[in-house]
Motif scaffolding. Sequence first.
Motif, PDB file in Angstrom:
ATOM      1  N   ILE A 192      -4.920   0.588   3.766  1.00  0.00           N
ATOM      2  CA  ILE A 192      -5.424  -0.622   3.138  1.00  0.00           C
ATOM      3  C   ILE A 192      -6.945  -0.684   3.161  1.00  0.00           C
ATOM      4  CG2 ILE A 192      -5.324  -2.009   5.256  1.00  0.00           C
ATOM      5  CD1 ILE A 192      -4.336  -3.280   1.780  1.00  0.00           C
ATOM      6  N   SER A 193      -7.607   0.263   3.848  1.00  0.00           N
ATOM      7  CA  SER A 193      -9.051   0.150   4.059  1.00  0.00           C
ATOM      8  C   SER A 193      -9.786   1.364   3.545  1.00  0.00           C
ATOM      9  CB  SER A 193      -9.345  -0.022   5.552  1.00  0.00           C
ATOM     10  OG  SER A 193      -8.849   1.073   6.290  1.00  0.00           O
ATOM     11  N   GLY A 194     -11.076   1.179   3.294  1.00  0.00           N
ATOM     12  CA  GLY A 194     -11.944   2.282   2.909  1.00  0.00           C
ATOM     13  C   GLY A 194     -11.873   2.611   1.435  1.00  0.00           C
ATOM     14  N   THR A 195     -12.732   3.525   1.032  1.00  0.00           N
ATOM     15  CA  THR A 195     -12.832   3.878  -0.388  1.00  0.00           C
ATOM     16  C   THR A 195     -11.576   4.566  -0.896  1.00  0.00           C
ATOM     17  OG1 THR A 195     -13.910   5.956   0.231  1.00  0.00           O
ATOM     18  CG2 THR A 195     -15.350   4.083  -0.285  1.00  0.00           C
ATOM     19  N   GLY A 196     -10.825   5.212  -0.014  1.00  0.00           N
ATOM     20  CA  GLY A 196      -9.617   5.904  -0.444  1.00  0.00           C
ATOM     21  C   GLY A 196      -8.353   5.108  -0.241  1.00  0.00           C
ATOM     22  N   ALA A 197      -8.488   3.808  -0.051  1.00  0.00           N
ATOM     23  CA  ALA A 197      -7.309   2.978   0.203  1.00  0.00           C
ATOM     24  C   ALA A 197      -6.324   3.088  -0.953  1.00  0.00           C
ATOM     25  CB  ALA A 197      -7.719   1.524   0.402  1.00  0.00           C
ATOM     26  N   GLY A 198      -5.057   3.323  -0.615  1.00  0.00           N
ATOM     27  CA  GLY A 198      -4.054   3.500  -1.659  1.00  0.00           C
ATOM     28  C   GLY A 198      -3.150   2.316  -1.849  1.00  0.00           C
ATOM     29  N   SER A 199      -3.382   1.237  -1.113  1.00  0.00           N
ATOM     30  CA  SER A 199      -2.527   0.067  -1.240  1.00  0.00           C
ATOM     31  C   SER A 199      -3.375  -1.180  -1.400  1.00  0.00           C
ATOM     32  CB  SER A 199      -1.613  -0.059  -0.027  1.00  0.00           C
ATOM     33  OG  SER A 199      -2.383  -0.321   1.126  1.00  0.00           O
TER      34      SER A 199
END
Length: 540
Positions: free
Chosen positions: A261-268
């Motif tokens: 849920i966090s960071g630039t690569g968050a997928g949700s």
Amino acid sequence: MRDDDVTPDVPAPRRRSFLTCAGALGAGAVLAGCSAGPQSTNDTGGGRGRDRTLTAVIGYGNDGSWDPTQTASAFAMAANNHVYEGLLDTDPISRAPYPALGTGVPADPGATTWRFTLRPGAAFHDGRPVTADDVEFVFDRILDPGTQTLAKGFFAGWLESVRKTDARTVELKLRFPFPDGLSRLTLAKVMPRHVFSRPGAWDDAVRGLAVGSGPYRQTAHHPKSNTTFEAFAAYNGPRRPAFRKMNWLTIVDAAPRVARISGTGAGSQIADNIPYADIPRLERGGLKVDGGAGMNNLFLMFNTRRKPLDDVRVRQALHYAIDGEKMVRVALKGHGRPASSFLDEGNPGYRRARTVYGHDPAKAKALLRAAGVEELRVEILAVDVSWIVDCLPTIKSSWDAIGVTTSLAPQETTAVFTEMDQKRDYQVVAAASNPNQFGLDADLIMHYNYGPGNLWMGYTRWAGHPDAKRLFRDMDRATREPDPARKKAMVQDYIDVVAEQAVLYPVVHNELMTAWDPRRLTGIRAQPYPGVNLLQAHWV
């Protein structure tokens, strides 16, 4: 989380039907009747704009039972609220009932007959129309004396029968006036008779088969990985689907769940069961983090056949020894309160219990001496839910401080309750529970945990004790009491007994935190029980 007679106890279903049951399909399996969906948790299913897939991260396993009449699985219950409908469903926060498959809420909640007309055009996900036969089918299963279901405990005490009067109308006959029953109708999810009357179909439901009439249909189910859904085009009910597709990931471990849920690569775009220590960082990253305080709790459950835990003084001593304020401060980062009743302080039926286990090591030692107990050694069998694991060191240090040699044995939740079902010997279990998954009324909450046919009471080996039998009689009288004020007082009085006996009792009530990206999602309300409800959410 669980479970026949005329009292609304939670009967003891087979292990496979319980919240932590196994019986999962193979990792690559797709259930019969479902189309293929994203196999990998990295596959969001594609789509652009409002057609893109919503990805949610759920901090609980998706490999528990999916049978709505049986399950207490956090993941399955949350998902089933999107897949199935009751005659009435309830608001996820206030729990006020609203028409779902039924076209209206009965005008007189105090009547002993409720009549419901089904929504015109309502259809199941396989295209077949919803009929009164389907409603009868589900309630017959719930009320059948020969079938043990979790839902029976929520209905059998007050609901006598459900019968169709024509193809689109059903009539519910009550044993006595019971207005609280309206909000419980959401727990009787209407399931297609033509699907679930087939041989073996209830076992398929346990393993993940889900066919309802709700706004989303299940498209694939991969135990221990993810479950996918898509909007049901023929849905014509009150909660229209806002997302073309949804991919719900199950990630029990805290760190990878937060990473999703966090960071630039968050997928949700949304995740539940957020660790308290991660809240500031997530908020700095632009996420909204909100919580709900309710019945979520860490409880201790004692084996009352195991000496000296059969002695109420020993159980009380172990509760008095625990530094609940430290647990809230250190493990919960302030997001909780030491229990002052079985009910949380925000429950409408709350009253401070006559016995409150404040931190009192001297009293704990005195109780152990009075019970003639010396050099006590205790192993705590605990579930591996992340916030529970964070609380365990406080329990150990508190018990060690009064001379109780304490060891910790955290295990996967499935493993813990498999041991319970196999009736293996144990001393103390520490686990998480939240009856708010089922509702707010105190009668429901207490019967979920206590009663002669209750699964939890089977675990504690206490149901046959004279004090237990008196308690169960008091609970039955309170259920039947028509005057709301008198009923509330009767419930509070028997909760005092539950507190004093400390057979299964909460240590702390805590908040459950949900995080979401407000730049992408709107209409989210953090709920005080596990899972998410997206029936009123939308893309920004």
